[in-house]
Design an enzyme around this catalytic site. Structure first.
Site, short mmCIF file in Angstrom:
data_model
loop_
_atom_site.label_atom_id
_atom_site.label_comp_id
_atom_site.label_asym_id
_atom_site.label_seq_id
_atom_site.Cartn_x
_atom_site.Cartn_y
_atom_site.Cartn_z
N HIS A 50 -10.27 -31.28 3.33
CA HIS A 50 -9.50 -30.49 2.37
C HIS A 50 -8.43 -29.72 3.12
O HIS A 50 -8.68 -29.29 4.25
CB HIS A 50 -10.41 -29.51 1.62
CG HIS A 50 -9.78 -28.96 0.39
ND1 HIS A 50 -8.97 -27.85 0.41
CD2 HIS A 50 -9.81 -29.41 -0.89
CE1 HIS A 50 -8.53 -27.63 -0.82
NE2 HIS A 50 -9.02 -28.56 -1.63
N ASP A 52 -15.22 -33.64 -4.85
CA ASP A 52 -15.30 -34.99 -5.40
C ASP A 52 -16.39 -35.85 -4.79
O ASP A 52 -16.66 -36.95 -5.27
CB ASP A 52 -13.95 -35.69 -5.24
CG ASP A 52 -12.93 -35.13 -6.20
OD1 ASP A 52 -13.36 -34.72 -7.29
OD2 ASP A 52 -11.75 -35.07 -5.86
N1 ACO Z 1 -11.52 -39.17 6.56
C1 ACO Z 1 -11.13 -39.38 7.85
N2 ACO Z 1 -10.25 -38.60 8.51
C2 ACO Z 1 -9.73 -37.57 7.84
C3 ACO Z 1 -10.08 -37.28 6.51
C4 ACO Z 1 -11.03 -38.12 5.87
N3 ACO Z 1 -11.41 -37.91 4.61
N4 ACO Z 1 -9.41 -36.20 6.10
C5 ACO Z 1 -8.64 -35.81 7.12
N5 ACO Z 1 -8.85 -36.63 8.19
C6 ACO Z 1 -8.26 -36.52 9.52
C7 ACO Z 1 -6.77 -36.87 9.50
O1 ACO Z 1 -6.58 -38.24 9.74
C8 ACO Z 1 -6.25 -36.00 10.63
O2 ACO Z 1 -6.64 -36.60 11.85
P1 ACO Z 1 -5.70 -36.44 13.17
O3 ACO Z 1 -5.64 -34.98 13.45
O4 ACO Z 1 -6.40 -37.25 14.22
O5 ACO Z 1 -4.37 -37.01 12.79
C9 ACO Z 1 -7.07 -34.73 10.49
O6 ACO Z 1 -8.30 -35.13 9.88
C10 ACO Z 1 -6.40 -33.64 9.66
O7 ACO Z 1 -6.17 -34.18 8.38
P2 ACO Z 1 -4.84 -34.04 7.56
O8 ACO Z 1 -4.48 -35.38 7.01
O9 ACO Z 1 -3.79 -33.31 8.36
O10 ACO Z 1 -5.34 -33.12 6.41
P3 ACO Z 1 -4.54 -32.77 5.11
O11 ACO Z 1 -4.78 -31.34 4.85
O12 ACO Z 1 -3.12 -33.20 5.20
O13 ACO Z 1 -5.24 -33.69 3.99
C11 ACO Z 1 -6.79 -34.42 2.37
C12 ACO Z 1 -6.25 -33.23 3.18
C13 ACO Z 1 -5.63 -35.13 1.66
C14 ACO Z 1 -7.75 -33.91 1.31
C15 ACO Z 1 -7.50 -35.40 3.33
O14 ACO Z 1 -8.58 -34.73 3.95
C16 ACO Z 1 -7.99 -36.66 2.63
O15 ACO Z 1 -7.21 -37.59 2.44
N6 ACO Z 1 -9.29 -36.71 2.20
C17 ACO Z 1 -9.83 -37.86 1.51
C18 ACO Z 1 -9.36 -37.85 0.06
C19 ACO Z 1 -10.06 -36.77 -0.76
O16 ACO Z 1 -11.27 -36.63 -0.74
N7 ACO Z 1 -9.25 -36.05 -1.53
C20 ACO Z 1 -9.75 -34.99 -2.43
C21 ACO Z 1 -9.27 -33.64 -1.98
S1 ACO Z 1 -9.99 -32.38 -2.96
C22 ACO Z 1 -9.22 -32.51 -4.43
O17 ACO Z 1 -8.08 -32.84 -4.56
C23 ACO Z 1 -10.00 -32.17 -5.57
#
Ligand code: ACO
Length: 440
Positions: free
Chosen positions: A316, A374
């Site tokens: 998140h 979720d």
């Molecule tokens: N699985 C694997 N790796 C992940 C995940 C994940 N679910 N989430 C983040 N990371 C990694 C990223 O690849 C990044 O790695 P790096 O530093 O090596 O490049 C690091 O963790 C930081 O992540 P960001 O992408 O910078 O986080 P951001 O805040 O931009 O994204 C998000 C947040 C979109 C929710 C992301 O965690 C994601 O895509 N999660 C999966 C989808 C999801 O569950 N969405 C629901 C969100 S809650 C909602 O909307 C109700």
């Protein structure tokens, strides 16, 4: 109406000096009621000739708001100051809707009026029914509600003047009341069953379940435990400060667009798998993993950046400790399965094992990735008989009240102006046009 519990922002002036140059600017440092201080950088360009760069808005407050507060490090979520745990346990969706819209919990009379205001608007204009025939039978219900909610602006001309407080109120009632009907009909259309008209004698969540599950040929028997679970899911999803879809609603609304068009824009933004589409994606992911033995290989795939796969329902932008909604959701999940007499739900077992393995893996620990709301919601919804394609739609039904509250707050904010970000231009410098025969 503004809340009696909030205090508004206080400002101090702080001088910011840019290293490596003699340039300095005096910028207000603004303190909200809770949360970190924020530099008000509006004068920065005028005084120093520079902009700030923050793609994804990870460090930028886009507005002042009194509605929802999140402390991502502590796993705190407050609606108008009330902890989500208390609201999920003691309140219900319509009361929460009143709270989000108006700032305080209602007294008995206010609640009765609000309840009536919403239920009076649950039906759709009969001509809207015909819209559904224009969609392909296999259309995703999100595509349908995106279109039909936007189309409300073609039907309710008496609530399009955003500068009229009464019209804004009617639009709010209409959206909160009609979105469940629109959503349920999208589902009924996809399975070829007759549309069920709303029943105003039922509660908000119960009526939604009725319109989804009932058929005219049979008596419908609701289940109070399931209605209560649905109500709680709606409460948990009702608002979440300046997330992607809410910011979309605010950006669209900042141009003066009508509320129905703005909420349709929010629905479009919610649809993506990084946001509201995640609940549907979690179930697809669990089905793909299939068995606990396959979890390690799946986790390895997720950690490999070239795979472009994420562990859906994990991570998140704001929560870096735990998502308080996920905790309540997990508990609700167990309650629902118990109520339905489901002793053994392989998908829940698989999800719990996946969570356990991910939470003990360095990749997820270092990046502070935890289950979000979720991760468990899809399992509950599946157990309740809600089809996967409706998961994100349900999220949209709940979030409509948050979007409307945030839109209303923005319109009523005297400091509101059109949202118009700037950019770092990295394209070609100015050059002269060359006729086609002289190019290359
Ligand atoms: N699985 C694997 N790796 C992940 C995940 C994940 N679910 N989430 C983040 N990371 C990694 C990223 O690849 C990044 O790695 P790096 O530093 O090596 O490049 C690091 O963790 C930081 O992540 P960001 O992408 O910078 O986080 P951001 O805040 O931009 O994204 C998000 C947040 C979109 C929710 C992301 O965690 C994601 O895509 N999660 C999966 C989808 C999801 O569950 N969405 C629901 C969100 S809650 C909602 O909307 C109700």
């Amino acid at each position: 109406m503004s809340s009696t519990a909030d205090k508004g922002a206080t400002k101090r002036s702080v001088t910011v000096t840019l290293d490596g140059s003699n340039r300095s600017a005096s910028l207000p440092l603004v303190s909200g009621t809770l949360g970190p201080d924020v530099f008000d950088i509006r004068k920065l360009h005028g005084e120093l000739g520079v902009f700030t760069f923050d793609p994804g808005y990870g460090a930028t407050a886009s507005c002042e708001s009194r509605i929802t507060y999140i402390d991502g490090d502590e796993g705190v979520l407050l609606y108008r100051g009330y902890p989500i745990e208390q609201l999920a346990e003691k309140s219900d969706f319509l009361e929460v809707a009143y709270l989000l819209l108006n700032g305080d919990l209602p007294d008995a009379k206010q609640f009765e009026d609000f309840h009536q205001g919403v239920t009076r608007h649950t039906m759709l204009h009969e001509q809207i029914r015909r819209f559904y025939d224009g969609f392909r039978r296999d259309a995703h219900p999100m595509a349908i509600i995106c279109g039909v909610v936007g189309a409300l602006s073609a039907f309710y001309h008496d609530s399009l003047d955003i500068n009229d407080a009464r019209q804004r109120e009617i639009a709010a009632f209409r959206l909160i009341a009609k979105v469940p009907t629109i959503a349920a009909w999208a589902y009924k259309y996809s399975i070829g069953q007759p549309f069920m008209y709303p029943r105003n004698d039922l509660g908000y969540a119960e009526n939604f379940l009725y319109m989804l599950n009932a058929v005219p040929a049979e008596q419908w028997q609701g289940n109070p435990i399931l209605s209560r679970a649905m109500d709680r899911i709606l409460v948990l999803h009702a608002d979440h400060e300046q997330n992607a879809s809410t910011s979309t609603v605010r950006l669209a609304g900042s141009t003066g667009a009508n509320p129905y068009a703005c909420i349709a824009a929010g629905i479009a933004a919610l649809w993506g798998p990084a946001h509201g589409g995640a609940n549907e994606a979690v179930l697809k992911m669990l089905a793909e993993i299939e068995r606990p033995e396959n979890i390690p290989a799946f986790i390895d795939g997720v950690k490999d950046k070239s795979s472009h796969h994420k562990l859906m329902g994990f991570g998140h932008r704001v929560y870096k400790n735990f998502d308080p909604r996920a905790k309540i959701m997990q508990q609700t999940c167990h309650e629902v399965l118990r109520e339905l007499g489901i002793k053994d739900e392989p998908m829940l077992d698989l999800a719990m094992e996946l969570e356990r393995i991910a939470l003990s893996d360095d990749y997820f620990i270092q990046r502070k990735l935890y289950p979000n709301v979720d991760f468990y919601s899809g399992i509950i919804l599946k157990a309740m008989g809600i089809p996967t394609s409706m998961f994100t739609v349900l999220f949209a039904v709940a979030r409509t009240v948050g979007w409307v509250s945030q839109w209303k707050e923005m319109i009523e904010d005297p400091a509101q102006r059109i949202g118009r970000p700037r950019q770092i231009y990295t394209g070609a410098p100015q050059r002269d046009y060359v006729p086609i025969g002289r190019r290359g």
